[in-house]
Structure formats: structure tokens, C-alpha cells
Design a protein around this motif. Structure first.
Motif, PDB file in Angstrom:
ATOM      1  N   UNK A  69       0.797  -1.221   0.000  1.00 25.78           N
ATOM      2  CA  UNK A  69       0.000   0.000   0.000  1.00 25.78           C
ATOM      3  C   UNK A  69       0.827   1.267   0.000  1.00 25.78           C
ATOM      4  N   UNK A  70       2.149   1.155   0.032  1.00 21.89           N
ATOM      5  CA  UNK A  70       2.985   2.361   0.064  1.00 21.89           C
ATOM      6  C   UNK A  70       2.631   3.297  -1.084  1.00 21.89           C
ATOM      7  N   UNK A  71       2.449   2.717  -2.281  1.00 23.13           N
ATOM      8  CA  UNK A  71       2.094   3.526  -3.448  1.00 23.13           C
ATOM      9  C   UNK A  71       0.601   3.483  -3.732  1.00 23.13           C
ATOM     10  N   UNK A  72      -0.053   2.376  -3.427  1.00 26.87           N
ATOM     11  CA  UNK A  72      -1.452   2.161  -3.797  1.00 26.87           C
ATOM     12  C   UNK A  72      -2.286   1.775  -2.578  1.00 26.87           C
ATOM     13  N   UNK A  73      -2.841   2.778  -1.786  1.00 26.37           N
ATOM     14  CA  UNK A  73      -2.456   4.152  -1.942  1.00 26.37           C
ATOM     15  C   UNK A  73      -2.327   4.834  -0.590  1.00 26.37           C
ATOM     16  N   UNK A  74      -1.690   4.129   0.362  1.00 27.03           N
ATOM     17  CA  UNK A  74      -1.578   4.691   1.701  1.00 27.03           C
ATOM     18  C   UNK A  74      -0.625   5.873   1.744  1.00 27.03           C
ATOM     19  N   UNK A  75       0.378   5.888   0.851  1.00 24.08           N
ATOM     20  CA  UNK A  75       1.224   7.067   0.741  1.00 24.08           C
ATOM     21  C   UNK A  75       0.428   8.268   0.274  1.00 24.08           C
ATOM     22  N   UNK A  76      -0.446   8.073  -0.720  1.00 28.15           N
ATOM     23  CA  UNK A  76      -1.294   9.156  -1.196  1.00 28.15           C
ATOM     24  C   UNK A  76      -2.251   9.653  -0.137  1.00 28.15           C
TER      25      UNK A  76
END
Length: 402
Positions: free
Chosen positions: A105-112
Motif C-alpha cells: 500500500x505504500x504507493x497504492x495508496x496509503x502514501x497518497x
């Protein structure tokens, strides 16, 4: 100004709260988000559930005077972490190596989502804008959003904004203004079982299914008259977008694609199968409709005996006019942060942005570049997370007049 410590703490905390879909349990991730949001002065946080264990969170930050409503939308659920052997780090430990932050989820999308929370916190420090800023965090995105964003749009008035920004996986170099539609088809073929040595006694369902699949795959060549604005935007963005999205992205965005995702038949090589099934994913650009694609698929297999087709999913293509002021606000803000102006393009994959557009809400997707999305060692670049947060903060003030 973006609190970079908050941004990283939020990303790490969200990754450490597994929310794989399936089983689409977002309770732990929702609790992390609620704690972070309730610590921001002036923010009103509510929780909304259509069906457990899918938890959705809405945070509202009112401005100093009446005005527009800007919604930031994110999904709390992720793909499953999968086989641990594909990971060089624990998938839920949020490991930082140099400028990379790893985790499911770092990119998809907890970072967001963390970038949106940091932007919300920055506006809360100086809430001199008009209207209100809303953060809608939903589950169920990976399974079409009926218990997540669609439920929020149907039941929570604050989620129906004048415009929306979705910081989902993408790239700060590309602002996405639309998405292809999708149709998921299930095919089933019936036959007559027999021993493999006595094929004259059987009727092979797998062979019948193969012919049906071949005909559906031929829809890839179905002509589509995509609007000129879509073709021109895709062509103009190609030099920037294709190195990120992969060679062939521009072509994929403007034509029908068909993917044979699942196929199954029989139980042994020496038996004639009496049943065979397949699942196909069709993506269609603006200029095509789901009704036309479904009708073409039905017509293609109409003369095949004992073959049936079921439509599992049907979503129309969605587009926000790329000349809408939302995109100019994002481009100006991103140019100041990045030092270069992003391009505008369609998005290859689906996101909850389509649900906002279908509700009549102009929507942009602007988020960090994904690495390892859906596979092992998923990560996001920390400088990009900061850039996304800073751009969203600046664009929010621009849109809301702060």
C-alpha cells in the motif's frame, strides 16, 4: 507548510495496519486514520459503514467563509501482500531504505492518503480559505467501491464536492483527467463427458469455449472513434507518460483491450470435459459504450451452441474536461513544487475517481509513482510523497481561494 514528520508517520502507521482486499477489512487502517485526523485542530471526523468489515472515514475542515467544497478521496484497502518470498522486507513493517518507503500500500495508496492528511493538516494551521476541504477515505476500491466511495457518495452529503482530487498511484509528472470503462464477462460452455480415448462419445466443452474466447478477443480490433481531445491529449503526453506507464500506453488508452484473465476446464487429460469457464476483462476508451461492447460480444458468440455469457461488471468511460480550472490549479501548483509542469492524460487503470465523475463531479488523479504495485517489494519515493502533499496543499488553497 507540509509537516514532513506527520507525512511519514501517517504513511508508516497506515501500512502497519493491514487492509488487504480480500477480505476487505479496513477497520485497523480506519482507526489509524481517525487518530491522525482527530489530532488536527478544527477537523470533524465521522465513520461510516455499509457492511462490516469495510469501514469508511470522512473528515471535514471548514474554511473561514462560504465557498466551494473540495474533496480529497483515498482508498484504505490494498491488494493482498501475497507470497512472502516475493518480499525482501516484511510487507507491513513500512521499511525505509534511503529515499524508498516499502510496504503493501505504500504507493497504492496509503502514501497518497498520508499526503492528503498532511495537506489537510497544513490547511488547518491557516484556515483562511473559503468553503471546506473534505477527506473521504473508503474501503472496497479494489472490488469496485460499492461499500466504499459509492456508499459515501450516496449517503454522506459532505462527500459530494464541487471538485475532487484523488492522490492514487500515478506520477507527479502526469495529471489524469479520465479513465477507460470496463466490462467483465464470464463465459461458460457445456459439453458431454467421456473418456479421452472415446472422444466420439463426448462433446468437448473446452474446445467450444476456446472458440468463444477467440471471438471475444477479436473485439480488440473493433474500431473506436475516440474524441479528438482524448487522442490529442494522449499524443501530447506520450513523451512524459509512456516512460512511466510503459511503452504502448498511448495506444492502449485509445483502443479496446481484452484480457483473458481466468480459464478452467476438466479434471484430467484423459477425460473429455463437460464444462469450461473463462473470465475476460474488456477496457473501452471514450467513444465506446458498455452497451455496444456487450452487444458485440453477444453477437460474436450467438451461433455457438451451449455457450452462455454473463456480464459481471459494466462501467462507462469517464472523463472530466481537461480545460476545467481544476487541472490548471493542479498544474500551477505542481510546477511551483516540481520545477516543471505536468502533462495531462487519461489513466489506464480504474480508480474511485470514476465514481466521482459519474456523480457529475470534476475529478483529477494526482499521486506518487508506484513501484512493485500488486507484487512484492512495493515502494514509494519519499521525495515524491512530499511533492504530492505540497502540490495538493497549494492546489487546495488555489481552488478554495486561500
Amino acid at each position: 507548510m507540509i509537516d514532513r514528520d506527520l507525512l511519514l508517520r501517517a504513511t508508516v502507521g497506515l501500512i502497519a495496519a493491514p487492509s488487504e482486499n480480500p477480505p476487505d477489512d479496513t477497520r485497523a487502517a480506519a482507526e489509524v486514520a481517525i487518530r491522525l485526523l482527530r489530532a488536527i485542530p478544527g477537523v470533524v471526523v465521522t465513520e461510516h459503514t455499509k457492511a462490516e468489515p469495510v469501514r469508511n472515514v470522512v473528515a471535514v475542515l471548514p474554511g473561514a467563509r462560504p465557498g466551494k467544497r473540495l474533496v480529497l478521496s483515498g482508498h484504505l484497502d490494498t491488494y493482498p501482500a501475497g507470497d512472502p518470498s516475493r518480499w525482501s522486507v516484511p510487507p507491513f513493517a513500512a521499511t525505509i531504505r534511503n529515499d524508498r518507503l516499502y510496504g503493501r500500500g505504500a504507493a497504492d495508496m496509503k502514501g497518497g492518503i498520508a499526503a492528503a492528511i498532511a495537506a489537510l493538516a497544513a490547511l488547518a494551521e491557516r484556515p483562511d480559505f473559503a468553503g471546506e476541504l473534505v477527506l473521504a477515505l473508503a474501503g472496497d476500491e479494489e472490488s469496485m467501491g460499492t461499500s466504499g466511495t459509492q456508499f459515501l457518495l450516496d449517503t454522506v452529503p459532505a462527500v459530494r464536492g464541487d471538485v475532487a482530487i484523488v492522490p492514487d498511484a500515478g506520477s507527479p509528472a502526469v495529471i489524469r483527467f479520465g479513465e477507460k470503462g470496463m466490462v467483465w464477462l464470464d463465459l461458460a460452455a457445456e459439453g458431454r463427458a467421456a473418456h479421452g480415448a472415446h472422444v466420439h462419445r463426448g462433446d468437448n466443452a473446452a474446445e467450444r469455449l476456446m472458440e468463444a474466447v477467440r471471438r471475444i478477443l477479436a473485439l480488440r480490433d473493433w474500431p473506436v472513434d475516440a474524441p479528438a481531445s482524448i487522442r490529442e491529449a494522449s499524443a501530447a503526453a506520450r513523451a512524459v507518460s509512456e516512460p512511466l506507464g510503459g511503452a504502448g500506453e498511448a495506444d492502449t488508452l485509445t483502443r479496446i483491450t481484452v484480457n483473458l484473465g481466468t480459464i478452467a476446464a476438466g479434471i484430467s487429460p484423459n477425460l473429455v470435459p463437460d464444462r469450461a469457464i473463462a473470465g475476460l476483462d474488456i477496457r473501452l476508451p471514450p467513444g465506446a459504450t458498455t452497451a455496444a461492447v456487450i452487444a458485440a460480444a453477444r453477437a460474436a458468440i450467438a451461433d455457438l451452441p451451449r455457450v452462455s455469457m454473463t456480464v459481471r461488471v459494466a462501467w462507462e468511460p469517464t472523463v472530466t474536461d481537461p480545460t476545467h480550472p481544476l487541472f490548471e490549479a493542479l498544474r500551477r501548483s505542481a510546477a511551483r513544487v516540481l520545477g516543471t509542469e505536468p502533462v495531462l492524460n487519461m489513466r489506464v487503470g480504474a480508480s474511485d475517481a470514476r465514481l466521482f465523475r459519474l456523480a457529475g463531479i470534476p475529478t483529477a488523479v494526482f499521486g506518487p509513482t508506484p513501484y512493485g504495485m500488486g507484487g512484492g517489494d512495493e515502494y514509494v519515493l519519499i521525495p515524491e510523497l512530499i511533492a504530492v502533499a505540497e502540490t495538493i496543499e497549494a492546489a487546495s488553497r488555489d481552488i478554495l481561494g486561500g
